[in-house]
Design an enzyme around this catalytic site. Sequence first.
Site: not given
Ligand code: AMP
Length: 171
Positions: A59, A96
């Site tokens: 995205r 996450e």
């Molecule tokens: P992080 O590395 O934990 O900050 O996760 C960010 C990446 O995971 C981004 O590329 C987001 O598109 C995706 N992502 C993580 N959690 C979510 C969520 N709750 N909803 C949508 N996309 C998420």
Amino acid sequence: MDRLKATIRDVPDFPTPGILFKDLTPVMADAALLRAVTDALAAPYQTAGITLVAGMEARGFIFGSLVAAALNAGFIPLRKPGKLPYRTYQVGYSLEYGKAALEMHIDAVAAQDTVLLVDDLIATGGTAAASCELITRNGARIAGCAFVVELDFLHGRKLLSAYPVHSLVHY
Ligand code: AMP
């Protein structure tokens, strides 16, 4: 930004139980909102001398490319392992909902570049921090990190304390 929040779709338990997924596809499908989101992401960086926008698969490619065009900058993709055809740098990180790694072409960024990182959402910040590690590998400067959505309760921006962070909506 009220319309942006109202258009983001919450999908419970995707891709794993307990995750409330913020689905931005309805935002992408709304012409006026997509334009407004692009302009708002680019606005703080109009005079920052951005030469490249970096976006993470998948995205981040969509919003990053739009912001690159708005800033008259180039775009570089940060991809999952094995997708980029030429020689790459790789960084591993925690997500996450799991573990992952990102790659960047070794010649994608030069020391004289000023880079803006763009993604749809920051959760724990692991993806963005890994991206910053890749981008700065050859000495480039990161002017900032821009996200459509920030999940404040996960404190992801703590991992990006070296850079300005802008998010359009917060949860
Ligand atoms: P992080 O590395 O934990 O900050 O996760 C960010 C990446 O995971 C981004 O590329 C987001 O598109 C995706 N992502 C993580 N959690 C979510 C969520 N709750 N909803 C949508 N996309 C998420």
